[in-house]
Design a protein around this motif. Structure first.
Motif, PDB file in Angstrom:
ATOM      1  N   ARG A  82      31.069  25.832 -32.527  1.00  0.00           N
ATOM      2  CA  ARG A  82      30.254  25.028 -33.447  1.00  0.00           C
ATOM      3  C   ARG A  82      28.823  25.564 -33.351  1.00  0.00           C
ATOM      4  O   ARG A  82      28.503  26.296 -32.407  1.00  0.00           O
ATOM      5  CB  ARG A  82      30.312  23.532 -33.079  1.00  0.00           C
ATOM      6  CG  ARG A  82      29.878  23.232 -31.654  1.00  0.00           C
ATOM      7  CD  ARG A  82      29.743  21.742 -31.359  1.00  0.00           C
ATOM      8  NE  ARG A  82      28.824  21.601 -30.216  1.00  0.00           N
ATOM      9  CZ  ARG A  82      28.190  20.495 -29.899  1.00  0.00           C
ATOM     10  NH1 ARG A  82      28.359  19.400 -30.615  1.00  0.00           N
ATOM     11  NH2 ARG A  82      27.375  20.455 -28.871  1.00  0.00           N
ATOM     12  N   SER A  85      24.064  23.657 -29.876  1.00  0.00           N
ATOM     13  CA  SER A  85      23.162  22.521 -29.742  1.00  0.00           C
ATOM     14  C   SER A  85      21.738  23.035 -29.571  1.00  0.00           C
ATOM     15  O   SER A  85      21.501  23.997 -28.838  1.00  0.00           O
ATOM     16  CB  SER A  85      23.554  21.691 -28.521  1.00  0.00           C
ATOM     17  OG  SER A  85      22.486  20.835 -28.145  1.00  0.00           O
ATOM     18  N   LEU A  87      19.484  21.527 -28.082  1.00  0.00           N
ATOM     19  CA  LEU A  87      18.978  21.037 -26.791  1.00  0.00           C
ATOM     20  C   LEU A  87      19.727  21.703 -25.645  1.00  0.00           C
ATOM     21  O   LEU A  87      19.169  22.431 -24.834  1.00  0.00           O
ATOM     22  CB  LEU A  87      19.167  19.514 -26.692  1.00  0.00           C
ATOM     23  CG  LEU A  87      18.269  18.677 -27.589  1.00  0.00           C
ATOM     24  CD1 LEU A  87      18.852  17.295 -27.778  1.00  0.00           C
ATOM     25  CD2 LEU A  87      16.860  18.599 -27.008  1.00  0.00           C
ATOM     26  N   LEU A  88      21.026  21.429 -25.630  1.00  0.00           N
ATOM     27  CA  LEU A  88      21.882  21.869 -24.526  1.00  0.00           C
ATOM     28  C   LEU A  88      22.004  23.385 -24.441  1.00  0.00           C
ATOM     29  O   LEU A  88      22.014  23.957 -23.352  1.00  0.00           O
ATOM     30  CB  LEU A  88      23.272  21.258 -24.740  1.00  0.00           C
ATOM     31  CG  LEU A  88      24.322  21.510 -23.681  1.00  0.00           C
ATOM     32  CD1 LEU A  88      24.027  20.667 -22.449  1.00  0.00           C
ATOM     33  CD2 LEU A  88      25.720  21.191 -24.200  1.00  0.00           C
ATOM     34  N   PHE A 172      33.622  18.602 -25.127  1.00  0.00           N
ATOM     35  CA  PHE A 172      33.623  18.790 -23.666  1.00  0.00           C
ATOM     36  C   PHE A 172      34.799  19.669 -23.222  1.00  0.00           C
ATOM     37  O   PHE A 172      34.653  20.471 -22.315  1.00  0.00           O
ATOM     38  CB  PHE A 172      33.602  17.443 -22.936  1.00  0.00           C
ATOM     39  CG  PHE A 172      32.226  16.819 -22.879  1.00  0.00           C
ATOM     40  CD1 PHE A 172      31.278  17.279 -21.970  1.00  0.00           C
ATOM     41  CD2 PHE A 172      31.869  15.794 -23.733  1.00  0.00           C
ATOM     42  CE1 PHE A 172      30.004  16.722 -21.911  1.00  0.00           C
ATOM     43  CE2 PHE A 172      30.587  15.227 -23.683  1.00  0.00           C
ATOM     44  CZ  PHE A 172      29.654  15.698 -22.767  1.00  0.00           C
ATOM     45  N   PHE A 175      33.972  23.503 -23.605  1.00  0.00           N
ATOM     46  CA  PHE A 175      33.181  24.263 -22.623  1.00  0.00           C
ATOM     47  C   PHE A 175      34.075  25.054 -21.667  1.00  0.00           C
ATOM     48  O   PHE A 175      33.600  25.919 -20.931  1.00  0.00           O
ATOM     49  CB  PHE A 175      32.266  23.329 -21.812  1.00  0.00           C
ATOM     50  CG  PHE A 175      31.204  22.627 -22.637  1.00  0.00           C
ATOM     51  CD1 PHE A 175      30.371  23.355 -23.472  1.00  0.00           C
ATOM     52  CD2 PHE A 175      31.049  21.251 -22.583  1.00  0.00           C
ATOM     53  CE1 PHE A 175      29.386  22.716 -24.236  1.00  0.00           C
ATOM     54  CE2 PHE A 175      30.069  20.603 -23.343  1.00  0.00           C
ATOM     55  CZ  PHE A 175      29.242  21.334 -24.174  1.00  0.00           C
ATOM     56  N   SER A 234      23.565  15.854 -31.312  1.00  0.00           N
ATOM     57  CA  SER A 234      23.490  15.790 -29.847  1.00  0.00           C
ATOM     58  C   SER A 234      23.655  14.358 -29.352  1.00  0.00           C
ATOM     59  O   SER A 234      24.322  14.115 -28.350  1.00  0.00           O
ATOM     60  CB  SER A 234      22.160  16.362 -29.342  1.00  0.00           C
ATOM     61  OG  SER A 234      22.167  17.766 -29.438  1.00  0.00           O
ATOM     62  N   THR A 237      27.342  13.569 -29.627  1.00  0.00           N
ATOM     63  CA  THR A 237      28.198  14.297 -28.692  1.00  0.00           C
ATOM     64  C   THR A 237      28.045  13.792 -27.268  1.00  0.00           C
ATOM     65  O   THR A 237      29.019  13.599 -26.545  1.00  0.00           O
ATOM     66  CB  THR A 237      27.832  15.800 -28.687  1.00  0.00           C
ATOM     67  OG1 THR A 237      27.691  16.255 -30.007  1.00  0.00           O
ATOM     68  CG2 THR A 237      28.897  16.603 -27.978  1.00  0.00           C
ATOM     69  N   ALA A 238      26.802  13.615 -26.875  1.00  0.00           N
ATOM     70  CA  ALA A 238      26.516  13.373 -25.458  1.00  0.00           C
ATOM     71  C   ALA A 238      26.422  11.895 -25.115  1.00  0.00           C
ATOM     72  O   ALA A 238      26.385  11.540 -23.936  1.00  0.00           O
ATOM     73  CB  ALA A 238      25.215  14.079 -25.075  1.00  0.00           C
ATOM     74  N   PHE A 288      29.051  22.579 -15.504  1.00  0.00           N
ATOM     75  CA  PHE A 288      28.489  23.296 -16.649  1.00  0.00           C
ATOM     76  C   PHE A 288      28.310  24.742 -16.234  1.00  0.00           C
ATOM     77  O   PHE A 288      28.120  25.028 -15.043  1.00  0.00           O
ATOM     78  CB  PHE A 288      27.129  22.714 -17.091  1.00  0.00           C
ATOM     79  CG  PHE A 288      27.229  21.680 -18.185  1.00  0.00           C
ATOM     80  CD1 PHE A 288      27.937  21.922 -19.346  1.00  0.00           C
ATOM     81  CD2 PHE A 288      26.592  20.450 -18.044  1.00  0.00           C
ATOM     82  CE1 PHE A 288      28.026  20.961 -20.350  1.00  0.00           C
ATOM     83  CE2 PHE A 288      26.672  19.485 -19.045  1.00  0.00           C
ATOM     84  CZ  PHE A 288      27.383  19.746 -20.198  1.00  0.00           C
TER      85      PHE A 288
HETATM   86  C1  OVM Z   1      24.643  18.388 -27.305  1.00  0.00           C
HETATM   87  C2  OVM Z   1      25.389  18.034 -26.058  1.00  0.00           C
HETATM   88  C3  OVM Z   1      26.737  18.112 -26.064  1.00  0.00           C
HETATM   89  C4  OVM Z   1      27.456  17.813 -24.934  1.00  0.00           C
HETATM   90  C5  OVM Z   1      26.828  17.421 -23.800  1.00  0.00           C
HETATM   91  C6  OVM Z   1      25.494  17.344 -23.784  1.00  0.00           C
HETATM   92  C7  OVM Z   1      25.617  16.543 -21.557  1.00  0.00           C
HETATM   93  C8  OVM Z   1      24.762  17.657 -24.924  1.00  0.00           C
HETATM   94  O1  OVM Z   1      25.260  18.545 -28.355  1.00  0.00           O
HETATM   95  O2  OVM Z   1      23.429  18.538 -27.276  1.00  0.00           O
HETATM   96  O3  OVM Z   1      24.867  16.964 -22.643  1.00  0.00           O
END
Ligand code: OVM
Length: 399
Positions: A82, A85, A87-88, A172, A175, A234, A237-238, A288
């Motif tokens: 996808r 993210s 952020l991640l 998840f 990953f 985000s 998802t999180a 992770f």
């Molecule tokens: C995100 C994201 C996705 C999965 C976990 C996460 C634990 C962040 O899409 O930013 O943080």
């Protein structure tokens, strides 16, 4: 100094095998004891499972970068499944910008305003469960409470919210490798991905929620407009499957350790500590990856540039080198230094949200229940990244 991979402790253990995922804690000791850095031949990745090394890698975000993906796939070689993210799966300087923007929305002030409403909902839900006496703490509580508070906070459309957990489960799982656990979470769930994409659109977000706030902030910052739906994603998802299982493990811990629940009952102010300790004890996000951006030496081992490094957060949180009696759930212990929310610049953006949810649930059981007993074997839901519970029968006696 040794540098050759051949000198490294090599384990044939597969951290994504179903047998491992069903009981990861049973295997962490072998991983930690094999060395500070180990080589997992099956995947051609390095791994670290001790607290100090995990924390040090998370702290050094330049060397152990995120923009090449925090899963097994290296985004510099493989197409991510996808859009990454913002952020991640980013590094500074972009990460600094997106994190700052999101941090202003998920603020202390915002949480302070939410607390009274969330507390009322926690009180009502726990009251109805205590009256039932027997319930499933996974399906009747852990999967329910976050859904009562979080989607409304985002301003999510009402239709289809049940897809949130399905979507998070897929991401998840994603990953890890494309194993059976991953494939099975996709079967019949393809529409969850399409639903999330729809739900993140501006026209589908309700005014006043955190989702719309992201759109406004992206506009104001002059960022590309396609950042907004991806940042809202985000949250989606999180924000759900994580807290769902965090609350599940809190209840498992309280049920398994009656003497600890007794302490909590005696002093409901221990609720924050109880939740924190449950995160250390049974960390929901187990692992992770990071990718090395240059050659790096860790405790005499040279990890070459472009290596995938699997960090076992949950194992670090039970490393006897760091914690006394690490396998015991003890609510009075200072668990605050755990890495269940990660560490460093990527440390969980939503940690205050999670803590508020967990604290409120722990405090309501402390006030409303005399005892929590496990009334059956917990059933695990296997996931390549999450330690998850699908069923947790409990018996609760009210006051
Ligand atoms: C995100 C994201 C996705 C999965 C976990 C996460 C634990 C962040 O899409 O930013 O943080």
């Amino acid at each position: 100094m040794t540098s050759a991979t051949s000198d490294l402790p090599t384990l044939s253990l597969d951290p994504f095998a179903e047998e491992f995922l069903a009981d990861p804690f049973a295997h962490h000791g072998a991983l930690r004891d094999a060395g500070s850095v180990v080589w997992l031949g099956k995947y051609g990745v390095y791994a670290m499972a001790r607290f100090d090394e995990v924390q040090a890698a998370l702290r050094d975000h330049e060397t152990f970068c995120s923009s090449r993906g925090v899963g097994l796939a290296d985004f510099s070689k493989e197409e991510p499944f996808r859009a990454p993210s913002l952020l991640l799966e980013t590094d500074p300087p972009l990460h600094s910008q997106t994190r700052k923007l999101m941090g202003r929305i998920v603020s202390l002030k915002a949480l302070k305003e939410l607390r009274p409403q969330w507390q009322e909902k926690a009180q009502e839900l726990v009251s109805s469960l205590v009256q039932k006496r027997r319930f499933d703490a996974a399906t009747d509580l852990a999967e329910v409470f976050p859904m009562m508070v979080f989607p409304d906070t985002i301003g999510l459309m009402d239709e289809g919210r049940e897809k949130l957990i399905e979507y998070a489960t897929i991401v998840f799982n994603g990953f890890g490798p494309r194993n059976r656990v991953f494939e099975q979470s996709l079967i019949g769930k393809e529409d969850a991905i399409a639903w999330v994409e729809e739900a993140c659109k501006r026209e589908n977000l309700k005014p006043g929620g955190w989702g719309m706030a992201v759109y406004d902030a992206v506009d104001e910052a002059g960022m590309p407009s396609d950042y907004a739906p991806r940042l809202v994603r985000s949250f989606l998802t999180a924000g759900v499957d994580t807290t769902v299982n965090g609350i599940g493990h809190l209840m498992l811990a309280l049920g398994k350790y009656p003497q600890e629940f007794a302490k909590l009952r005696a002093d409901p102010k221990l609720a924050t500590r109880a939740f924190e300790e449950s995160l250390r004890w049974d960390s929901t996000v187990q692992t992770f990856f990071r990718t090395t951006s240059c050659d790096v030496e860790v405790d005499g081992t040279t990890i070459p540039e472009g290596s995938k490094v699997l960090l076992f957060l949950a194992s670090a949180n039970r490393d006897p080198r760091k914690w006394d009696d690490p396998d015991e759930f003890q609510i009075e212990r200072p668990a605050g230094g755990h890495v269940g929310f990660g560490f460093g610049i990527h440390q969980c953006l939503g940690q205050m949200v999670a803590r508020l949810e967990g604290e409120l649930i722990a405090a309501e059981f402390a006030r409303q229940a005399r005892s929590i007993e496990l009334a059956g074997e917990p059933v695990r839901r296997l996931n390549n990244t999450l330690w998850a519970i699908s069923s947790l029968p409990v018996k609760v006696v009210g006051k």
